[in-house]
Design a protein around this motif. Structure first.
Motif, mmCIF file in Angstrom:
data_model
loop_
_atom_site.group_PDB
_atom_site.id
_atom_site.type_symbol
_atom_site.label_atom_id
_atom_site.label_comp_id
_atom_site.label_asym_id
_atom_site.label_seq_id
_atom_site.Cartn_x
_atom_site.Cartn_y
_atom_site.Cartn_z
ATOM 1 N N HIS A 30 -0.050 4.296 26.011
ATOM 2 C CA HIS A 30 -1.840 3.903 25.406
ATOM 3 C C HIS A 30 -1.299 2.247 24.989
ATOM 4 O O HIS A 30 -0.023 1.423 24.491
ATOM 5 C CB HIS A 30 -2.111 4.892 24.333
ATOM 6 N N ASP A 31 -2.557 1.513 23.960
ATOM 7 C CA ASP A 31 -2.424 0.566 22.764
ATOM 8 C C ASP A 31 -3.154 0.755 21.831
ATOM 9 O O ASP A 31 -4.540 0.720 22.059
ATOM 10 C CB ASP A 31 -3.211 -0.857 23.872
ATOM 11 N N HIS A 32 -2.254 0.703 20.876
ATOM 12 C CA HIS A 32 -2.667 1.089 19.789
ATOM 13 C C HIS A 32 -3.838 -0.055 19.467
ATOM 14 O O HIS A 32 -4.201 -0.175 17.851
ATOM 15 C CB HIS A 32 -1.983 1.343 18.533
ATOM 16 N N GLY A 33 -3.783 -1.276 19.859
ATOM 17 C CA GLY A 33 -4.063 -2.263 19.291
ATOM 18 C C GLY A 33 -3.670 -3.413 18.038
ATOM 19 O O GLY A 33 -4.464 -4.086 17.589
ATOM 20 N N HIS A 34 -1.868 -2.534 18.106
ATOM 21 C CA HIS A 34 -1.529 -3.537 17.180
ATOM 22 C C HIS A 34 -1.244 -5.087 17.427
ATOM 23 O O HIS A 34 -0.507 -4.660 18.903
ATOM 24 C CB HIS A 34 -0.150 -3.120 16.289
ATOM 25 N N ALA A 35 -0.644 -6.190 17.104
ATOM 26 C CA ALA A 35 -0.557 -6.751 18.032
ATOM 27 C C ALA A 35 1.664 -6.464 17.711
ATOM 28 O O ALA A 35 1.627 -6.550 17.311
ATOM 29 C CB ALA A 35 -0.627 -8.099 17.245
ATOM 30 N N GLU A 36 2.349 -6.762 19.165
ATOM 31 C CA GLU A 36 3.674 -7.007 18.685
ATOM 32 C C GLU A 36 4.047 -8.238 17.934
ATOM 33 O O GLU A 36 4.236 -9.615 18.213
ATOM 34 C CB GLU A 36 4.080 -7.509 20.101
ATOM 35 N N GLU A 73 5.795 7.026 21.799
ATOM 36 C CA GLU A 73 6.178 5.881 20.798
ATOM 37 C C GLU A 73 8.019 5.724 20.438
ATOM 38 O O GLU A 73 8.209 7.075 19.621
ATOM 39 C CB GLU A 73 5.020 6.105 19.369
ATOM 40 N N GLY A 74 8.550 5.065 21.007
ATOM 41 C CA GLY A 74 9.969 4.768 20.403
ATOM 42 C C GLY A 74 9.740 4.745 18.792
ATOM 43 O O GLY A 74 9.379 2.854 18.773
ATOM 44 N N ILE A 75 10.954 4.419 18.161
ATOM 45 C CA ILE A 75 11.824 3.571 17.082
ATOM 46 C C ILE A 75 12.071 2.691 17.646
ATOM 47 O O ILE A 75 11.717 1.544 16.894
ATOM 48 C CB ILE A 75 11.610 4.840 15.857
ATOM 49 N N THR A 76 13.033 2.963 18.545
ATOM 50 C CA THR A 76 13.827 1.807 18.777
ATOM 51 C C THR A 76 12.649 1.374 20.286
ATOM 52 O O THR A 76 12.451 2.259 20.894
ATOM 53 C CB THR A 76 15.329 2.055 18.685
ATOM 54 N N GLY A 77 13.574 0.639 21.260
ATOM 55 C CA GLY A 77 13.444 0.037 21.956
ATOM 56 C C GLY A 77 14.003 0.803 23.460
ATOM 57 O O GLY A 77 14.532 1.751 22.778
ATOM 58 N N ILE A 78 14.210 0.095 24.747
ATOM 59 C CA ILE A 78 14.938 0.930 25.641
ATOM 60 C C ILE A 78 16.287 0.335 25.570
ATOM 61 O O ILE A 78 16.841 1.751 25.471
ATOM 62 C CB ILE A 78 14.741 0.192 27.049
ATOM 63 N N ASP A 79 16.385 -0.490 24.259
ATOM 64 C CA ASP A 79 18.460 -0.208 23.751
ATOM 65 C C ASP A 79 18.383 0.488 22.428
ATOM 66 O O ASP A 79 18.045 0.064 21.401
ATOM 67 C CB ASP A 79 18.461 -2.235 23.771
ATOM 68 N N LYS A 111 6.023 1.011 9.370
ATOM 69 C CA LYS A 111 5.087 1.368 9.054
ATOM 70 C C LYS A 111 3.330 1.523 9.958
ATOM 71 O O LYS A 111 3.196 2.645 10.138
ATOM 72 C CB LYS A 111 4.199 0.386 8.365
ATOM 73 N N GLU A 112 4.118 0.689 11.275
ATOM 74 C CA GLU A 112 3.148 1.197 12.316
ATOM 75 C C GLU A 112 3.129 2.896 13.116
ATOM 76 O O GLU A 112 2.168 3.374 13.191
ATOM 77 C CB GLU A 112 4.183 0.697 13.295
ATOM 78 N N LEU A 113 4.116 3.386 13.278
ATOM 79 C CA LEU A 113 4.673 4.597 12.845
ATOM 80 C C LEU A 113 3.838 5.699 11.904
ATOM 81 O O LEU A 113 3.851 6.954 12.723
ATOM 82 C CB LEU A 113 6.107 5.161 13.593
ATOM 83 N N GLN A 114 4.029 4.800 10.830
ATOM 84 C CA GLN A 114 3.220 6.589 10.069
ATOM 85 C C GLN A 114 1.788 6.257 9.785
ATOM 86 O O GLN A 114 1.314 7.491 10.724
ATOM 87 C CB GLN A 114 3.755 6.022 8.754
ATOM 88 N N ASP A 115 0.796 5.220 10.928
ATOM 89 C CA ASP A 115 0.023 5.226 10.773
ATOM 90 C C ASP A 115 -0.493 6.062 11.904
ATOM 91 O O ASP A 115 -1.497 6.563 12.369
ATOM 92 C CB ASP A 115 -0.857 3.972 10.894
ATOM 93 N N ILE A 116 0.496 5.568 13.850
ATOM 94 C CA ILE A 116 -0.355 6.380 14.158
ATOM 95 C C ILE A 116 0.006 8.420 13.927
ATOM 96 O O ILE A 116 -0.824 8.595 14.919
ATOM 97 C CB ILE A 116 1.063 6.089 15.494
ATOM 98 N N ALA A 117 1.410 8.163 13.599
ATOM 99 C CA ALA A 117 1.786 9.493 12.865
ATOM 100 C C ALA A 117 0.326 10.533 12.670
ATOM 101 O O ALA A 117 0.055 11.595 13.058
ATOM 102 C CB ALA A 117 2.263 9.847 12.507
#
Length: 322
Positions: free
Chosen positions: A133-139, A233-239, A250-256
């Motif tokens: 999904h997309d939370h609407g947050h810009a990368e 929702e990964g804290i880090t990416g594929i790496d 901060k984004e993850l805190q909001d998502i949670a």
């Protein structure tokens, strides 16, 4: 060089277009590959997901050696000269291009006749920190790990894709050792059936949940999330070595908070520091979601099927399965 860096997406994309396994032996030959002194087909597997396929499909006809020993984080693997030399003596080499650059390089130099790259046996996709999904947050700059890493190689965490790879490995062993082709075919069918049952368990177990979102240390579960309608929702990416930015935390805190996430998952072979810090800051629980890159004494199961069933139990609990 950072050995965890995945190969560029263009290289993986090229590998995918190759279709099935590349075997340089002439298609019409009926001679089996030269076997070891014990009469078995010598198979070298790059890491556990490839080892499991070789053992399940090869059965008593193969002797399997694994380049990544238990407890070693596969992305960190550095090959010893003896291991590189042994590659050239193998009858069949099974690997998954893009997971272990040191292995990719050694295999390219080894010139083994029967070499199976699992990325050519199923379709790869690009996944970043967010899947589903997309939370609407810009990368932010430097945050879009999907474009940085290219195609996601973690296909074994989707039982359906793993079954596709199993079929290709089975075909490769049949061609390398035609005398036992019937057994390889029978073992492949049995494994595909087991993976089909596992797929059904996941589909049924995750059909009705209180939330669809789970947070994990590194983004290894993109294929699994897509398969079963979840949102990774990964804290880090594929790496897994990359560090999250303060904005990502901060984004993850909001998502949670928004998605009623209860748990932050970490894995057995990598540091749990970031996951526990995030969980502590947001009042969440922590648990293990195993990317199955290796089996150790700490693994919640003795093989692929058992650990995946443990992953399913952890997800059901965290997501509030009904």
């Amino acid at each position: 060089m950072n050995v965890r860096r995945l190969i560029p997406s263009t290289a993986l994309a090229g590998a995918v277009t190759l279709g099935l396994v590349t075997l340089s032996a002439c298609a019409g030959t009926s001679d089996a590959a030269d076997k070891g002194s014990d009469g078995k087909l010598d198979v070298v597997a790059s890491f556990y997901p490839m080892q499991y396929l070789a053992e399940q499909i090869g059965g008593g006809h193969v002797a399997v050696d694994t380049l990544t020993k238990p407890g070693v984080e596969p992305h960190d693997l550095e090959l010893k000269p003896k291991q590189i030399g042994a590659l050239g003596e193998a009858d069949v080499v099974l690997y998954l291009k893009g997971v272990q650059p040191a292995v990719d390089e050694a295999i390219a130099q080894a010139g083994v006749e029967n070499t199976v790259d699992a990325t050519t046996l199923t379709k790869l996709e690009e996944h970043g920190t967010e899947v589903g999904h997309d939370h609407g947050h810009a990368e932010e700059e430097g945050h879009d790990h999907g474009s940085e890493a290219g195609a996601d190689p973690h296909v074994w965490l989707d039982p359906v894709k793993y079954a596709e790879v199993a079929k290709g490995v089975g075909s490769a062993l049949e061609k390398a050792d035609p005398a036992h082709a019937a057994d390889y075919r029978k073992n492949t069918e049995a494994l595909v059936k087991k993976l089909g049952a596992l797929d059904t368990e996941f589909e049924t177990g995750l059909r009705n949940t209180a939330t669809k979102t789970f947070i994990t240390t590194h983004s290894a579960f993109g294929y699994l999330a897509e398969r079963y309608g979840l949102e990774q929702e990964g804290i880090t990416g594929i790496d897994p070595e990359s560090e999250p930015s303060p904005a990502r935390i901060k984004e993850l805190q909001d998502i949670a908070k928004k998605d009623k996430v209860s748990t932050v998952f970490f894995e057995t072979l990598a540091s749990d520091k970031t996951a526990k810090t995030l969980a502590g800051d947001t009042g969440l629980k922590t648990d293990v979601l195993d990317p199955l890159e290796g089996i150790t004494d700490k693994s919640k199961g003795d093989d692929y099927i058992e650990v995946m069933q443990s992953n399913l139990a952890a997800l059901k609990k965290a997501l509030g399965a009904k």
